[in-house]
Design a protein around this motif. Structure first.
Motif, mmCIF file in Angstrom:
data_model
loop_
_atom_site.group_PDB
_atom_site.id
_atom_site.type_symbol
_atom_site.label_atom_id
_atom_site.label_comp_id
_atom_site.label_asym_id
_atom_site.label_seq_id
_atom_site.Cartn_x
_atom_site.Cartn_y
_atom_site.Cartn_z
ATOM 1 N N UNK A 149 41.067 37.697 42.026
ATOM 2 C CA UNK A 149 41.397 36.863 40.313
ATOM 3 C C UNK A 149 40.513 38.211 39.588
ATOM 4 N N UNK A 150 39.356 38.376 39.827
ATOM 5 C CA UNK A 150 38.528 39.621 38.670
ATOM 6 C C UNK A 150 39.398 40.134 38.751
ATOM 7 N N UNK A 151 39.234 41.023 39.981
ATOM 8 C CA UNK A 151 40.074 42.257 39.937
ATOM 9 C C UNK A 151 41.992 42.953 38.644
ATOM 10 N N UNK A 152 42.113 41.456 39.297
ATOM 11 C CA UNK A 152 43.194 41.153 38.602
ATOM 12 C C UNK A 152 43.179 41.446 36.597
ATOM 13 N N UNK A 173 41.921 44.885 36.231
ATOM 14 C CA UNK A 173 43.083 45.462 35.963
ATOM 15 C C UNK A 173 44.330 45.740 34.972
ATOM 16 N N UNK A 174 44.414 43.833 34.238
ATOM 17 C CA UNK A 174 44.576 43.057 33.215
ATOM 18 C C UNK A 174 44.633 43.838 31.859
ATOM 19 N N UNK A 175 43.028 44.343 31.904
ATOM 20 C CA UNK A 175 42.387 45.049 30.737
ATOM 21 C C UNK A 175 41.876 46.793 30.514
ATOM 22 N N UNK A 176 42.299 46.923 31.804
ATOM 23 C CA UNK A 176 42.509 48.222 32.238
ATOM 24 C C UNK A 176 40.241 48.487 32.347
ATOM 25 N N UNK A 177 39.568 47.439 32.410
ATOM 26 C CA UNK A 177 38.643 47.868 33.362
ATOM 27 C C UNK A 177 38.135 48.499 34.268
ATOM 28 N N UNK A 178 37.614 48.705 35.060
ATOM 29 C CA UNK A 178 36.937 49.004 35.582
ATOM 30 C C UNK A 178 36.750 48.702 36.965
#
Length: 286
Positions: free
Chosen positions: A228-231, A234-239
């Motif tokens: 969930x956190x990875x999704x 990725x939505x915000x372009x965060x590493x």
């Protein structure tokens, strides 16, 4: 299998149990190669940690800090990576934050005593040693006094964010901390976001302020939480980064450095190093 990277750990320079050198030795023994020391509001352990890191072939130490920030009803912790301990403005700001911890710690002890929980401020200071007093030091005094059995219980019953003995302290807002980290040439990463109710509402402002990473592979997050956190990242372009948040004070079940429940992928480490090479403080990149 342990992660090769751990970007969230604590030493006796704040509220960890191990000295910076001992922490580095432990992390190296666990197979960690890329290691960030991120003490609370302090970089005072970096010099010792660097000396210890030099003894381990291929071991790379990243200077960092964990800054406490505040929103209504919750705390948000922000990791700053690749920060220079020689930066005078950084040290001035961190000293102010540490001074606030002392006043808050004394206030918590007084609240506890008012509730009939008789621990001594002097003992809390002794536990903290040369580090600035933090709530884990108070929790250790509560364990020592037989008021709770483990550190986590002290937070759950009394000194957590919504506990009856909690005391506020002066803090930056999350966006202020991000901007400060970025202005100092570092990389800003939101720590343990799943612990912050509604953290998603903060992300647009934090991205605008310059945040580029989010802790996804946190010590005990299960695969569903990580996914969930990875999704979201990725939505915000965060590493998507991660760490053990190792303190050494939470008992036998506390994950050791590099031993997150879901290991941090090497791809995240490689991307971090590439991002670090473009930072103003790129001489600190490993």
């Amino acid at each position: 299998m342990p992660s090769r990277g751990d970007f969230h750990t604590h030493s006796t320079a704040s509220d960890g149990r191990l000295s910076p050198a001992a922490l580095v030795d432990l992390a190296a023994s666990q197979g960690v190669v890329y290691h960030a020391l991120t003490d609370h509001d302090s970089t005072q352990g970096i010099a010792e940690a660097r000396r210890a890191a030099a003894k381990h072939a291929g071991y790379k130490l990243i200077p960092g800090v964990e800054m406490g920030t505040d929103i209504e009803g919750a705390e948000v912790h922000m990791l700053g990576l690749f920060l220079s301990p020689d930066d005078a403005e950084l040290q001035d700001a961190l000293k102010k934050l540490r001074d606030g911890r002392i006043g808050r710690g004394y206030g918590i002890v007084e609240k506890l005593r008012g509730m009939g929980i008789m621990i001594e401020w002097e003992r809390v200071q002794q536990i903290a040693g040369e580090a600035s007093v933090g709530r884990p030091h108070i929790a250790q005094a509560l364990v020592e006094g037989g008021h709770v059995s483990v550190v986590a219980e002290a937070f759950d019953k009394w000194i957590g964010r919504n506990g009856p003995a909690y005391v506020e302290r002066d803090k930056m807002t999350p966006a202020e901390a991000v901007r400060f980290i970025v202005e100092r040439g570092g990389l800003a990463c939101m720590a343990h976001p799943a612990e912050v109710p509604g953290f998603e509402t903060l992300l647009p402002e934090l991205k605008e302020a310059g945040m580029t990473a989010m802790e996804v592979y946190y010590k005990d997050y299960d695969r569903n939480t990580v996914a969930r956190l990875r999704s979201t990242a990725e939505q915000y372009g965060f590493l998507p980064l991660g760490g053990s948040d190792y303190h050494g004070i939470f008992g036998a079940d506390e994950p050791l450095p590099g031993n997150q429940r879901v290991p941090l992928p090497d791809a995240s480490i490689e991307r971090l190093l590439e991002m670090a090479s473009r930072l103003p403080n790129r001489e600190l990149a490993v």
